[in-house]
Write a protein that holds these residues in place. Structure first.
Motif, PDB file in Angstrom:
ATOM      1  N   ARG A   1     -49.425  26.245  17.675  1.00  0.00           N
ATOM      2  CA  ARG A   1     -48.228  25.845  16.923  1.00  0.00           C
ATOM      3  C   ARG A   1     -47.744  24.472  17.403  1.00  0.00           C
ATOM      4  O   ARG A   1     -47.272  23.660  16.630  1.00  0.00           O
ATOM      5  N   TYR A   2     -47.892  24.228  18.738  1.00  0.00           N
ATOM      6  CA  TYR A   2     -47.375  22.986  19.358  1.00  0.00           C
ATOM      7  C   TYR A   2     -48.056  21.754  18.753  1.00  0.00           C
ATOM      8  O   TYR A   2     -47.400  20.762  18.444  1.00  0.00           O
TER       9      TYR A   2
ATOM     10  N   TYR B   1     -41.456  22.348  16.228  1.00  0.00           N
ATOM     11  CA  TYR B   1     -41.673  23.158  17.435  1.00  0.00           C
ATOM     12  C   TYR B   1     -41.933  22.245  18.665  1.00  0.00           C
ATOM     13  O   TYR B   1     -41.433  22.463  19.763  1.00  0.00           O
ATOM     14  N   ARG B   2     -42.698  21.223  18.401  1.00  0.00           N
ATOM     15  CA  ARG B   2     -43.051  20.289  19.495  1.00  0.00           C
ATOM     16  C   ARG B   2     -41.807  19.580  19.989  1.00  0.00           C
ATOM     17  O   ARG B   2     -41.614  19.395  21.191  1.00  0.00           O
ATOM     18  N   LYS B   3     -40.894  19.185  19.099  1.00  0.00           N
ATOM     19  CA  LYS B   3     -39.655  18.513  19.488  1.00  0.00           C
ATOM     20  C   LYS B   3     -38.776  19.445  20.307  1.00  0.00           C
ATOM     21  O   LYS B   3     -38.121  19.040  21.266  1.00  0.00           O
ATOM     22  N   GLN B   4     -38.763  20.719  19.923  1.00  0.00           N
ATOM     23  CA  GLN B   4     -37.964  21.705  20.642  1.00  0.00           C
ATOM     24  C   GLN B   4     -38.441  21.817  22.081  1.00  0.00           C
ATOM     25  O   GLN B   4     -37.628  21.866  23.009  1.00  0.00           O
TER      26      GLN B   4
ATOM     27  N   LEU C   1     -40.123  19.666  23.904  1.00  0.00           N
ATOM     28  CA  LEU C   1     -39.881  18.415  24.665  1.00  0.00           C
ATOM     29  C   LEU C   1     -38.416  18.299  25.034  1.00  0.00           C
ATOM     30  O   LEU C   1     -38.062  17.861  26.128  1.00  0.00           O
ATOM     31  N   ALA C   2     -37.499  18.723  24.125  1.00  0.00           N
ATOM     32  CA  ALA C   2     -36.056  18.660  24.388  1.00  0.00           C
ATOM     33  C   ALA C   2     -35.703  19.567  25.535  1.00  0.00           C
ATOM     34  O   ALA C   2     -34.886  19.231  26.396  1.00  0.00           O
ATOM     35  N   GLU C   3     -36.288  20.738  25.584  1.00  0.00           N
ATOM     36  CA  GLU C   3     -36.016  21.666  26.666  1.00  0.00           C
ATOM     37  C   GLU C   3     -36.468  21.091  28.022  1.00  0.00           C
ATOM     38  O   GLU C   3     -35.787  21.218  29.035  1.00  0.00           O
ATOM     39  N   LYS C   4     -37.607  20.449  28.030  1.00  0.00           N
ATOM     40  CA  LYS C   4     -38.130  19.864  29.297  1.00  0.00           C
ATOM     41  C   LYS C   4     -37.244  18.720  29.779  1.00  0.00           C
ATOM     42  O   LYS C   4     -36.979  18.565  30.970  1.00  0.00           O
ATOM     43  N   GLN C   5     -36.767  17.877  28.886  1.00  0.00           N
ATOM     44  CA  GLN C   5     -35.898  16.763  29.279  1.00  0.00           C
ATOM     45  C   GLN C   5     -34.574  17.264  29.824  1.00  0.00           C
ATOM     46  O   GLN C   5     -34.013  16.729  30.757  1.00  0.00           O
ATOM     47  N   GLY C   6     -34.066  18.351  29.265  1.00  0.00           N
ATOM     48  CA  GLY C   6     -32.808  18.919  29.762  1.00  0.00           C
ATOM     49  C   GLY C   6     -32.960  19.392  31.192  1.00  0.00           C
ATOM     50  O   GLY C   6     -32.083  19.221  32.012  1.00  0.00           O
ATOM     51  N   LYS C   7     -34.047  20.015  31.509  1.00  0.00           N
ATOM     52  CA  LYS C   7     -34.285  20.465  32.888  1.00  0.00           C
ATOM     53  C   LYS C   7     -34.387  19.301  33.854  1.00  0.00           C
ATOM     54  O   LYS C   7     -33.922  19.363  34.985  1.00  0.00           O
TER      55      LYS C   7
END
Length: 779
Positions: free
Chosen positions: A13-14, A20-23, A25-31
């Motif tokens: 899916r990625y 889905y891919r943007k989601q 990447l956004a989660e990783k940047q937040g961490k």
């Protein structure tokens, strides 16, 4: 928690669903925003700084090393310098048979080839200085690596090979100061030397460049200075002595420190035996020998003919300057016409006879028992002593020393010191001598002695000194007479005559003593007995005014005589043509007078004297050759032969008379065909003798170094050419003829083809009458 924390990422899916891919990447940047820094990122930064520091340090080190290497190579000799090392080599003056007569140098060095060096020297050098010389490439790694060990054990030893030592000897760029840099330069240069030269060439250069004791540079100079022999003839012991001294030329000087030198020599002999150059028995025998020096001071070694050498130097200096040569450094070889064997006998004759003449001279002027040196001289010439004292530095400084302006006070003060006065008088009354011999057939100067001692008196009495020639000038007068038709048998009165100038003043020269016998004397006898009166009576005849008593009418004769002397090679440019010229009032050098007489011996052809034949560079290449500048027939062969025959009478004498040179036959036993002329000036200050054979003309002069000095005016005095100058020539001939190695010819003079000696018709008539009276011929 985000989906990515609890659930794995759906990779299919990625890569196919952009949302889905943007989601994800956004989660990783937040961490990432909530974390301070990761240990992994901090470790990378530290490593970067370390690498940067190490890299910078390495770069600096490389730059420093590169700079140091650049510095080392900047201080090394260039390729041109390696191929052409500059070494000051003495210029040599050699005889025609190759013997060194003199040298010009700043460093007394004579370069010799490897083959002209004794193997003993080479063996001693290698055994002592560099026993692995033939195996290394400029650096002996065994010795070099052993240096720290020897230093730490308290026994430091040098690690330099012969090539390294040569490097610092040849090239000043390397220097002598102890430092790491100097050692590196030395090692690099040694390798370059090994690449450019063979082992033989390195040894040759080394032995020729090093300094030995007593200011001897190079093995040849050292051998001649210490043992009076060439380097090729050095023995094992002599070689060991010289090589051993290289370690410390003062400490191991065999002349001033023989014990230390012997110890060092024995160490060299031990090292040579260790290297197998000879056995144990030979070593022990050599070590037991004392050092046998034959010391020749460097200032004199190879400088046996300083007077002639200085004459040569002056002759070639202009050429050397114009062609860019340094006579004192460039090692030129100047070949001359001198015969070393004749030169040796000439030096000995002057040295022996001048001492004998000096003793007799002093005795003649000294009253027995007076206790005063030459008291008769000071009594007869009272001004001499003061004049001699005035020439000293002590007199010149005396006005200040004695605080006076009065001459007499200074002189009286100096005279109070009798030892000082005696030393001045002895110096001023010293006699000097000159001798020269020339081959009349080519002008070659065969022997030359300019004085008694060059170290004391540098003034050369062969060519620099111009003295009044006295009766040696008379043959020029008689040659003019013969050329004007007079014959040897023509007769003139033996009594004096007078001539008057325009003011009525009288010129009336005379002989000291009128000889016994007939009033009329033939020219042959007059020349043999050196009669002034007959010579003077010739002048009106030569001038074309027979019987005149007018002095000015003799001038044409004086001019003819002056011209004759000039044609024969005497410099007459500063001599006025006065009638008194006929009696020898002119001044000339011994070289000029002897050269003039060669014209008589060479059938009337005069050849200018020549001393130098060629100049070579140190490699043997001929740079310039010399030939006589002037060759011309100045009198006819017939006139020349008549003059020779008349001057035979000076030596042989004639019927009822002796010539003035008879001592050459009587005292010195010279029996060959020889002619000559003595000469003594009126004041007995200058004494001359010139002798001729077909192959050699010899001239000698004796007189005071100071012109004021003269011999006693007494017929029995030694002060005559026959008693002072003639003995030098006689001794020279005796020495040469007794030497089987010296060339000497006994050939006699030969008349020109078809020549018949003119005979006196009156004598012929009288002889016929005598024969007739004896019944030998009939009428």
């Amino acid at each position: 928690m985000s989906e990515s924390d609890n659930n794995p990422i759906d990779h299919h899916r990625y890569f196919n669903d952009p949302e889905y891919r943007k989601q994800i990447l956004a989660e990783k940047q937040g961490k990432g925003k909530t974390k301070k820094s990761t240990p992994k990122k901090s470790s990378g930064s530290e490593k970067g700084r370390v690498f940067l520091y190490l890299g910078s340090t390495a770069a600096v080190i490389l730059l420093l090393v590169a700079g140091y290497v650049y510095y080392l190579f900047q201080g090394l000799p260039s390729i041109e310098q390696l191929e052409n090392p500059e070494t000051a080599i003495a210029t040599e003056v050699r005889s025609r048979d190759g013997v060194v007569l003199d040298k010009y140098f700043t460093e007394n060095r004579t370069w010799v080839r490897y083959d002209d060096i004794s193997p003993n020297v080479i063996n001693a050098l290698v055994a002592t200085e560099d026993r692995r010389f033939y195996d290394h490439w400029g650096i002996d790694m065994v010795r070099t690596l052993a240096i720290p060990y020897h230093v730490l054990t308290g026994n430091p030893q040098g690690g330099s090979t012969l090539s390294q030592q040569l490097a610092r000897n040849l090239y000043k760029e390397i220097g002598l100061a102890f430092s790491i840099s100097r050692k590196f330069k030395e090692m690099i240069t040694a390798v370059q030397i090994e690449r450019n030269y063979t082992k033989r060439e390195i040894i040759e250069m080394y032995l020729n460049t090093v300094e030995y004791p007593n200011s001897a540079y190079g093995i040849e100079a050292a051998a001649r200075t210490h043992f009076n022999k060439p380097a090729k003839d050095l023995t094992i012991s002599e070689a060991a002595t010289l090589v051993g001294s290289l370690n410390a030329i003062y400490a191991y000087n065999p002349r001033i420190r023989p014990e230390k030198s012997t110890e060092r020599r024995n160490i060299v002999l031990y090292l040579m035996s260790q290297q197998g150059f000879f056995d144990q028995d030979t070593k022990e025998a050599l070590q037991a020998e004392p050092i046998a020096l034959d010391y020749q001071p460097p200032s004199k070694a190879g400088r046996v003919s300083r007077y002639f050498g200085e004459y040569v130097r002056q002759k070639v200096s202009k050429w050397a300057e114009e062609n860019g040569y340094d006579l004192f450094k460039d090692g030129l070889v100047i070949y001359t016409t001198i015969d070393s064997r004749l030169q040796k006998h000439a030096e000995q004759a002057v040295r022996v006879k001048i001492d004998s003449i000096q003793h007799k001279f002093e005795r003649e002027w000294t009253t027995p028992g007076s206790g005063m040196y030459m008291d008769k001289l000071w009594e007869k010439y009272p001004t001499f002593k003061d004049r001699y004292l005035e020439e000293t530095d002590e007199y010149k400084n005396g006005y200040q020393k004695y605080d006076t302006k009065i001459r007499k006070v200074v002189l009286d003060s100096l005279k109070a010191d009798s030892a000082f006065v005696d030393s001045v008088m002895k110096t001023k009354t010293r006699l000097e001598a000159g001798f020269v011999a020339i081959d009349p057939s080519n002008g070659n100067i065969l022997a030359w002695v300019g004085g008694s001692n060059y170290g004391s008196v540098q003034y050369d009495h062969v060519y620099q000194s111009r003295r009044q020639v006295g009766s040696t000038f008379k043959p020029f007068v008689y040659a003019v007479a013969i050329d004007n038709g007079f014959k040897p048998y023509h007769k003139f009165s033996k009594y004096p005559t007078k001539y008057y100038d325009r003011q009525g003043k009288v010129w009336a020269p005379t002989d000291p003593h009128i000889p016994d016998g007939p009033i009329m004397v033939p020219l042959r006898q007059a020349l043999a007995r050196s009669l002034n009166n007959v010579t003077v009576r010739l002048l009106p005849e030569i001038a074309g005014y027979p019987g005149t008593n007018k002095l000015w009418e003799l001038d044409p004769a004086a001019r003819k005589i002056k011209q004759m002397a000039s044609n024969l090679g005497v410099d007459m440019s500063n001599t006025p043509a006065y009638p008194s010229l006929a009696l020898g009032t002119a001044e000339a050098s011994l070289l000029e007078m002897t050269s003039a007489y060669t014209t008589f011996a060479n059938a009337g052809v005069h050849i200018d004297p020549i001393a130098i034949t060629r100049i070579e560079d140190r490699e043997g290449n001929v740079l310039v050759e010399y030939h006589p500048d002037y060759k011309q027939e100045v009198i006819s062969p017939e006139t020349a032969y008549i003059m020779v025959d008349m001057m035979r009478g000076v030596i042989r004498g004639g019927e009822g008379y002796n010539g003035t040179g008879v001592r050459l036959r009587g005292t010195y036993g010279v029996r060959q065909d020889i002619a000559g002329k003595t000469g003594t000036t009126n004041d007995a200050a200058d004494n001359w003798f010139i002798a001729m054979t077909p192959h050699i003309v010899m001239g000698a002069w004796v007189g005071g170094e100071d012109r004021k000095i003269r011999f006693p005016d007494d017929p029995t005095s030694i002060g005559q050419g026959a008693r002072t100058a003639l003995p030098i020539v006689g001794t020279f001939i005796n020495n040469v003829t007794a030497d089987p190695d010296a060339y000497w010819s006994y050939d006699g003079f030969t008349p020109p083809p078809g020549f018949v000696m003119p005979e006196d018709p009156e004598e012929t008539k009288n002889e016929l009458l005598r024969d007739n009276s004896r019944g030998k011929i009939g009428w």
